[in-house]
Design a protein around this motif. Structure first.
Motif, mmCIF file in Angstrom:
data_model
loop_
_atom_site.group_PDB
_atom_site.id
_atom_site.type_symbol
_atom_site.label_atom_id
_atom_site.label_comp_id
_atom_site.label_asym_id
_atom_site.label_seq_id
_atom_site.Cartn_x
_atom_site.Cartn_y
_atom_site.Cartn_z
ATOM 1 N N THR A 191 0.836 -1.202 0.000
ATOM 2 C CA THR A 191 0.000 0.000 0.000
ATOM 3 C C THR A 191 0.873 1.256 0.000
ATOM 4 N N GLU A 207 1.193 3.371 2.219
ATOM 5 C CA GLU A 207 1.803 3.537 3.540
ATOM 6 C C GLU A 207 2.936 2.558 3.783
ATOM 7 N N SER A 257 -10.663 -3.707 4.069
ATOM 8 C CA SER A 257 -10.889 -2.813 2.935
ATOM 9 C C SER A 257 -10.053 -3.205 1.724
ATOM 10 N N ARG A 284 -11.690 5.501 0.823
ATOM 11 C CA ARG A 284 -11.574 6.658 1.698
ATOM 12 C C ARG A 284 -10.520 7.599 1.123
ATOM 13 N N PRO A 285 -10.481 8.861 1.564
ATOM 14 C CA PRO A 285 -9.447 9.782 1.042
ATOM 15 C C PRO A 285 -8.036 9.279 1.274
ATOM 16 N N GLU A 286 -7.786 8.598 2.407
ATOM 17 C CA GLU A 286 -6.433 8.116 2.696
ATOM 18 C C GLU A 286 -6.036 6.909 1.852
ATOM 19 N N ASP A 287 -6.972 6.346 1.047
ATOM 20 C CA ASP A 287 -6.633 5.218 0.177
ATOM 21 C C ASP A 287 -5.909 5.663 -1.089
ATOM 22 N N ALA A 288 -5.879 6.949 -1.363
ATOM 23 C CA ALA A 288 -5.202 7.446 -2.560
ATOM 24 C C ALA A 288 -3.687 7.292 -2.412
ATOM 25 N N GLY A 289 -3.029 7.116 -3.544
ATOM 26 C CA GLY A 289 -1.578 6.987 -3.530
ATOM 27 C C GLY A 289 -1.103 5.974 -4.548
ATOM 28 N N TYR A 291 0.335 2.304 -5.409
ATOM 29 C CA TYR A 291 0.405 0.919 -4.952
ATOM 30 C C TYR A 291 1.459 0.173 -5.772
ATOM 31 N N ASN A 306 -12.595 13.638 -3.853
ATOM 32 C CA ASN A 306 -13.169 13.899 -2.530
ATOM 33 C C ASN A 306 -14.655 14.236 -2.616
#
Length: 480
Positions: A295, A297, A309, A324-329, A331, A352
């Motif tokens: 992920t 993170e 999730s 959720r917004p924090e799922d962006a990024g 992978y 958003n």
């Protein structure tokens, strides 16, 4: 005794399967008749033949009866360099176990419908260096085991890529050569949707392609992924600009002097809050069995279960639920294979707002239409429903007030202080009365009328008193 047994065995094989044809060389189950100046397939053919080489001859037509009997052992048929211009649709009915068919360097012009439908076990088909300009979409039906298809150096202007779209028509195809044809445009979206293991062996170089940024994006992604079809032939991947006299390299289209195309990103996926998306691990390694996701993170997604999730699917894809917004990024997918390891990156953008949430605003086009309708309605109300401030239908003309009337009688008169309208004329305000031109219909104190204005180019207009202005624009009597 041994010579007698060998003679009997030779006689039995000759009676059962036939002897080696003239001008051919037989070695075990291989029958080589190459460069034998043959105009037809020799007969009889031994039934135990597994490899039949008829290349570099003059066999111009392959009829349905070229093999009088069933050749159950034949798995390779070589017919290149024969000037072959006709192949019957029933020519392969007697060789159902053929796995390798070489028809290259001939004069074939079309691939008819169901031409190879009898070859359910065919794996390699060579058709390069012919004159093929038309390919029927059913020509490759029933080729469920075909792995390599060579169609380079022909005159193809359009190849039915729908054969590859869903992966059901040619499910095992791993190499498709369309190089050096007459392709001028490509369905970039369909090609990009193909699995990476097929794009790794999709050869398109040597075609007169028209330059555009979508073509650049396709080739640039292949170069970034180091796909063999791009890395091995990047000098021959060229395209034509309008009014150009020579082709240019597709990877050079990022130059400002050419098309100034933007750099290609590896993989970008857009979604909205609350959506469920699946991130594909688009690896060149076909049939991979070992992969893992990390992920944004830096947490590794477990192979079983997941964290609620995120879940790893059986085909190597990563499923994300209720974004959720924090799922962006970004992978990361890592694939391990026997020949090479590959690392892929997928960027996820999470907008958003919800796509179909309760707080969505009205569509812009709908809002504009409603605004236009309301504007038209307001204009119509203003034009037709606003009451007229002046009286268009007036009574009969009245005599002018006497000159010796007092100022009080003039002010307290119940008649309007503007001239009566003429029947049939539009509603207008009049400033002329019986007192003469230039008067406002009222007398000054003392009963003396205002003198008429002087004629001339520079006439100074007298300012009327406020009561006079009110009398012109009011239909009600003025009471002092």
């Amino acid at each position: 005794l041994l010579p007698l047994l060998l003679a009997l065995l030779s006689a039995w094989r000759g009676a059962a399967g036939g002897s080696c044809p003239p001008r051919c060389v037989c070695a075990s189950n291989i029958l080589s008749c190459s460069q034998a100046v043959l105009s037809a397939v020799p007969a009889p053919l031994p039934r135990f033949t597994a490899v039949l080489d008829l290349s570099h001859n003059n066999v111009s037509r392959l009829r349905a009866d070229w093999a009088p009997g069933r050749l159950a052992h034949l798995h390779a048929l070589l017919l290149s360099h024969n000037g072959l211009s006709f192949v019957s649709t029933e020519a392969f009915a007697h060789v159902p176990h053929l796995r390798h068919l070489d028809l290259s360097s001939n004069r074939l012009r079309t691939l008819e419908e169901n031409l190879f439908s009898d070859l359910a076990e065919l794996e390699v088909l060579l058709l390069y260096n012919n004159e093929i300009s038309s390919v029927d979409r059913t020509a490759f039906d029933n080729l469920g085991r075909l792995r390599k298809l060579y169609l380079g150096q022909n005159r193809i202007t359009r190849f039915p890529l729908e054969l590859l779209r869903d992966g059901t028509r040619l499910p095992q195809l791993a190499l498709l050569d369309l190089s050096a044809n007459h392709l001028r445009s490509l369905p970039v979206g369909e090609l990009q949707a193909l699995p990476a293991w097929l794009r790794d062996r999709l050869y398109l170089h040597g075609n007169p392609l028209a330059c555009d940024c979508s073509l650049f994006q396709l080739v640039s992604r292949g170069h970034r992924r180091r796909l063999s079809a791009v890395m091995d032939f990047q000098e021959e991947l060229r395209c034509w600009l309008p009014a150009a006299t020579a082709p240019v390299g597709i990877l050079a289209l990022a130059n400002r002097q050419l098309l100034n195309c933007s750099e290609a990103r590896e993989a970008v996926l857009e979604a909205h809050l609350g959506d469920s998306v699946t991130l594909s691990c688009d690896t060149r390694l076909r049939g991979a069995r070992s992969w893992h996701w990390v992920t944004p993170e830096g947490e590794r997604v477990p192979e079983e279960g997941g964290n609620g999730s995120a879940a790893l699917l059986a085909n190597g894809s990563l499923q994300l639920r209720t974004l959720r917004p924090e799922d962006a990024g970004t992978y990361t997918c890592s694939v391990a294979g026997p020949l090479f390891n590959e690392t892929l990156y997928v960027e996820l953008l999470v907008h958003n707002f919800t796509l179909h949430g309760p707080h969505d605003t009205l569509n812009t086009a709908y809002t504009t239409l409603v605004g236009c309708i309301l504007s038209v309605v307001l204009v119509l109300i203003y034009l037709y429903l606003t009451p007229c401030r002046c009286c268009c239908c007036r009574g009969p003309d009245k005599a002018p007030a006497p000159r010796d009337d007092s100022i009080n009688s003039s002010v307290l008169s119940t008649t309007p202080n503007h001239a009566a309208g003429v029947p049939g004329e539009p509603c207008r305000s009049h400033s002329a009365s019986a007192t003469g031109p230039g008067q406002n219909g009222r007398f000054k104190a003392g009963g003396t009328p205002q003198p008429p204005p002087r004629h001339g180019p520079k006439v100074q207009r007298k300012v009327s008193d406020p009561d006079s202005v009110s009398s012109v624009f009011s239909d009600t009597p003025i009471v002092v």
